[in-house]
Design an enzyme around this catalytic site. Structure first.
Site, mmCIF file in Angstrom:
data_model
loop_
_atom_site.group_PDB
_atom_site.id
_atom_site.type_symbol
_atom_site.label_atom_id
_atom_site.label_comp_id
_atom_site.label_asym_id
_atom_site.label_seq_id
_atom_site.Cartn_x
_atom_site.Cartn_y
_atom_site.Cartn_z
ATOM 1 N N ASP A 9 0.997 -1.289 0.005
ATOM 2 C CA ASP A 9 -0.020 0.075 0.038
ATOM 3 C C ASP A 9 0.949 1.374 -0.109
ATOM 4 O O ASP A 9 2.350 1.088 0.212
ATOM 5 C CB ASP A 9 -0.796 -0.028 1.271
ATOM 6 C CG ASP A 9 -1.628 1.248 1.395
ATOM 7 O OD1 ASP A 9 -2.265 1.738 0.522
ATOM 8 O OD2 ASP A 9 -1.811 1.729 2.560
ATOM 9 N N ASP A 11 0.041 5.047 0.885
ATOM 10 C CA ASP A 11 -0.445 6.102 2.275
ATOM 11 C C ASP A 11 -0.306 5.464 3.479
ATOM 12 O O ASP A 11 -1.083 4.428 3.676
ATOM 13 C CB ASP A 11 -1.524 6.852 1.889
ATOM 14 C CG ASP A 11 -1.820 7.467 0.714
ATOM 15 O OD1 ASP A 11 -1.052 8.441 0.427
ATOM 16 O OD2 ASP A 11 -2.763 7.362 -0.117
ATOM 17 N N THR A 17 1.808 9.910 4.325
ATOM 18 C CA THR A 17 0.936 10.970 3.826
ATOM 19 C C THR A 17 -0.595 10.810 4.683
ATOM 20 O O THR A 17 -1.438 11.466 4.443
ATOM 21 C CB THR A 17 0.659 10.593 2.273
ATOM 22 O OG1 THR A 17 0.696 9.203 2.322
ATOM 23 C CG2 THR A 17 1.806 11.522 1.525
ATOM 24 N N LYS A 45 -9.010 5.271 6.128
ATOM 25 C CA LYS A 45 -7.750 4.845 5.525
ATOM 26 C C LYS A 45 -8.041 3.687 4.769
ATOM 27 O O LYS A 45 -8.713 2.688 4.795
ATOM 28 C CB LYS A 45 -6.819 4.238 6.928
ATOM 29 C CG LYS A 45 -6.121 5.302 7.603
ATOM 30 C CD LYS A 45 -5.254 4.811 8.641
ATOM 31 C CE LYS A 45 -4.860 6.080 9.141
ATOM 32 N NZ LYS A 45 -3.927 5.481 10.604
ATOM 33 N N GLY A 46 -7.388 3.755 3.558
ATOM 34 C CA GLY A 46 -7.450 2.848 2.655
ATOM 35 C C GLY A 46 -8.759 2.912 1.505
ATOM 36 O O GLY A 46 -8.803 2.281 0.657
ATOM 37 N N ARG A 49 -11.660 8.062 -2.250
ATOM 38 C CA ARG A 49 -12.080 9.303 -1.914
ATOM 39 C C ARG A 49 -13.730 9.419 -2.131
ATOM 40 O O ARG A 49 -14.268 9.853 -0.996
ATOM 41 C CB ARG A 49 -11.565 10.418 -3.252
ATOM 42 C CG ARG A 49 -11.548 11.735 -2.800
ATOM 43 C CD ARG A 49 -10.688 12.342 -3.781
ATOM 44 N NE ARG A 49 -9.696 12.028 -4.477
ATOM 45 C CZ ARG A 49 -8.923 12.340 -5.578
ATOM 46 N NH1 ARG A 49 -9.571 13.187 -6.247
ATOM 47 N NH2 ARG A 49 -7.847 11.998 -5.986
ATOM 48 N N SER A 114 -2.580 0.404 -4.268
ATOM 49 C CA SER A 114 -3.007 1.845 -3.488
ATOM 50 C C SER A 114 -4.517 2.141 -4.026
ATOM 51 O O SER A 114 -4.653 2.168 -5.160
ATOM 52 C CB SER A 114 -2.209 3.134 -3.565
ATOM 53 O OG SER A 114 -2.573 3.938 -3.410
ATOM 54 N N ALA A 115 -5.314 2.910 -3.147
ATOM 55 C CA ALA A 115 -6.631 3.365 -3.578
ATOM 56 C C ALA A 115 -6.335 4.773 -4.118
ATOM 57 O O ALA A 115 -7.287 5.305 -4.562
ATOM 58 C CB ALA A 115 -7.633 3.387 -2.325
ATOM 59 N N SER A 116 -5.051 5.398 -4.117
ATOM 60 C CA SER A 116 -5.003 6.647 -4.502
ATOM 61 C C SER A 116 -4.929 7.063 -5.654
ATOM 62 O O SER A 116 -4.056 6.081 -6.539
ATOM 63 C CB SER A 116 -3.947 7.317 -3.349
ATOM 64 O OG SER A 116 -3.603 8.641 -3.998
ATOM 65 N N ASN A 118 -3.533 9.673 -6.490
ATOM 66 C CA ASN A 118 -2.171 10.585 -6.696
ATOM 67 C C ASN A 118 -0.875 9.514 -6.581
ATOM 68 O O ASN A 118 -0.026 10.174 -6.269
ATOM 69 C CB ASN A 118 -2.435 11.494 -5.402
ATOM 70 C CG ASN A 118 -3.324 12.405 -5.685
ATOM 71 O OD1 ASN A 118 -3.446 13.108 -6.576
ATOM 72 N ND2 ASN A 118 -4.573 12.465 -4.550
ATOM 73 N N LYS A 145 -11.205 -0.824 -1.747
ATOM 74 C CA LYS A 145 -10.691 -1.669 -0.595
ATOM 75 C C LYS A 145 -11.924 -1.464 0.432
ATOM 76 O O LYS A 145 -12.255 -0.350 0.368
ATOM 77 C CB LYS A 145 -9.502 -1.335 0.295
ATOM 78 C CG LYS A 145 -8.218 -1.360 -0.638
ATOM 79 C CD LYS A 145 -7.028 -1.103 -0.190
ATOM 80 C CE LYS A 145 -5.880 -0.992 -0.947
ATOM 81 N NZ LYS A 145 -4.614 -0.189 -0.323
ATOM 82 N N GLU A 169 0.023 -3.356 4.558
ATOM 83 C CA GLU A 169 -0.868 -2.158 4.705
ATOM 84 C C GLU A 169 -1.248 -1.765 5.990
ATOM 85 O O GLU A 169 -0.814 -2.279 7.078
ATOM 86 C CB GLU A 169 -2.275 -3.240 4.473
ATOM 87 C CG GLU A 169 -2.996 -3.059 3.209
ATOM 88 C CD GLU A 169 -3.657 -1.769 2.953
ATOM 89 O OE1 GLU A 169 -3.653 -0.861 3.814
ATOM 90 O OE2 GLU A 169 -3.864 -1.407 1.774
ATOM 91 N N ASP A 170 -1.533 -0.569 5.866
ATOM 92 C CA ASP A 170 -1.659 0.182 7.500
ATOM 93 C C ASP A 170 -3.264 0.317 7.625
ATOM 94 O O ASP A 170 -3.722 0.909 8.752
ATOM 95 C CB ASP A 170 -1.265 1.785 7.347
ATOM 96 C CG ASP A 170 -1.949 2.550 6.386
ATOM 97 O OD1 ASP A 170 -2.292 2.141 5.285
ATOM 98 O OD2 ASP A 170 -2.132 3.752 7.055
HETATM 99 C C1 BG6 Z 1 -5.809 5.808 0.241
HETATM 100 C C2 BG6 Z 1 -5.881 6.644 1.601
HETATM 101 O O1 BG6 Z 1 -4.565 5.277 0.134
HETATM 102 O O2 BG6 Z 1 -6.139 6.329 -0.790
HETATM 103 C C3 BG6 Z 1 -7.196 7.331 1.705
HETATM 104 O O3 BG6 Z 1 -5.432 5.598 2.773
HETATM 105 C C4 BG6 Z 1 -7.639 8.227 0.647
HETATM 106 O O4 BG6 Z 1 -6.916 8.003 3.094
HETATM 107 C C5 BG6 Z 1 -7.405 7.113 -0.751
HETATM 108 O O5 BG6 Z 1 -8.909 8.574 0.545
HETATM 109 C C6 BG6 Z 1 -7.848 7.810 -2.178
HETATM 110 O O6 BG6 Z 1 -6.843 8.627 -2.383
HETATM 111 P P1 BG6 Z 1 -6.750 9.980 -3.225
HETATM 112 O O7 BG6 Z 1 -5.276 10.505 -3.232
HETATM 113 O O8 BG6 Z 1 -7.011 9.329 -4.623
HETATM 114 O O9 BG6 Z 1 -7.669 10.937 -2.916
HETATM 115 MG MG MG Z 2 -2.616 3.085 3.734
#
Ligand code: BG6
Ligand code: MG
Length: 218
Positions: A9, A11, A17, A45-46, A49, A114-116, A118, A145, A169-170
Site C-alpha cells: 500500500d 499512504d 501521507t 484509511k485505504g 475518495r 493503492s486506493a489513491s 495520486n 478496498k 497495509e496500514d
Molecule cells: C488511500 C488513503 O491510500 O487513498 C485514503 O488511505 C485516501 O485516505 C485514498 O482517501 C484515496 O486517495 P486519493 O489520493 O485518490 O484521494
Molecule cells: Mg494506507
C-alpha cells in the site's frame, strides 16, 4: 525471479501521507459542521475518495446535491495536493528503503496496490517509482478496498498467484482486502486496530531482514 510477490500500500506504509489525508478530511467534515475523530479516520484509511465522503456525510446525517458532492471532493483533493506539493524523500517512512532493497536484491516482484489516484505522482516525488514492477492505483480499479480488486490486479500484473503474495497495509480496509484476496497480510500500525492481519508491526523498523528473507524463500 523469486516466486513470492510483495504488494505495498502507499499512504501510511511507504510514505507519511496518511496525516495529510486526515487533515484534509477533518477540515472538510468540520466545515460541514460534522465532528471527525481519530476512530472515524481509521475507518477512512485505504478507502476511496468517493466512499470516504459518503461515510463522512452519513456520520453527520447530511444529504447534499451531486454538484456539491463533486465540488467537496475536488476541494479535498486540492487541499491534499497543497500538503504534498513539496514532498520529497524525507517523507519515506523509516526502513522502507531497506526492505525494498532486500526484495530487489532477492529478485522478488514488487507491486503497488493503492486506493489513491495520486499514487504515481507521489512515488515520483519520493523517487521510488523505479523500484516497482507494477502499479495498481485508484485510477485502475472500480471497486475500493475492502474489495480485493486492487490486490488481485497487482498479483496478475506481477504474474504471481494470490496465495504467493504478501501485502503490507496500514488500514483495516486494506487488511480485509488482502485476506479476501487470499494473501498474507502484514499490518503496519497498531495490533489492536489491525488485528485481522497475519502479522502486525509498528513500522518497518520492527521487521527484521531475517523475516523478509524467510518470506522470500517461502
Ligand atoms: C488511500 C488513503 O491510500 O487513498 C485514503 O488511505 C485516501 O485516505 C485514498 O482517501 C484515496 O486517495 P486519493 O489520493 O485518490 O484521494
Ligand atoms: Mg494506507
Amino acid at each position: 525471479m523469486n516466486t513470492t510477490g510483495f504488494i505495498f500500500d502507499l499512504d501510511g506504509v511507504i510514505v507519511d501521507t496518511a496525516k495529510y489525508h486526515f487533515l484534509a478530511w477533518k477540515n472538510l467534515a468540520n466545515s460541514l459542521g460534522i465532528d471527525f475523530s481519530n476512530e472515524q479516520n481509521e475507518q477512512l484509511k485505504g478507502v476511496s475518495r468517493i466512499r470516504s465522503l459518503e461515510k463522512i456525510l452519513s456520520w453527520g446525517n447530511k444529504t447534499i446535491s451531486q454538484e456539491k458532492f463533486d465540488s467537496l471532493l475536488h476541494e479535498k483533493n486540492e487541499e491534499y495536493l497543497r500538503y504534498i506539493e513539496n514532498m520529497d524523500e524525507s517523507e519515506i517512512l523509516p526502513d522502507v528503503p531497506r526492505v525494498l532493497n532486500l526484495l530487489l536484491n532477492g529478485n522478488s516482484p514488487i507491486a503497488l496496490g493503492s486506493a489513491s489516484k495520486n499514487a504515481r505522482a507521489i512515488l515520483k516525488k519520493v523517487n521510488l517509482i523505479d523500484k516497482f514492477d507494477a502499479i495498481v492505483d485508484g485510477n485502475d480499479v472500480t471497486k475500493a478496498k475492502p474489495d480485493p480488486e486492487v490486490f488481485t490486479n497487482a498479483a496478475e500484473k506481477i504474474k504471481i498467484m494470490p496465495n504467493q503474495c504478501v501485502v503490507f497495509e496500514d488500514s483495516v480496509a486494506g487488511i480485509q482486502a488482502a485476506k479476501k484476496a487470499n494473501m498474507l497480510a502484514i499490518g503496519i500500525g497498531e495490533s489492536n486496530i489491525l488485528y485481522e492481519a497475519d502479522y502486525v508491526f509498528k513500522s518497518f523498523e520492527e521487521i527484521s531482514s531475517d523475516f523478509i528473507n524467510k518470506l522470500m524463500s517461502n
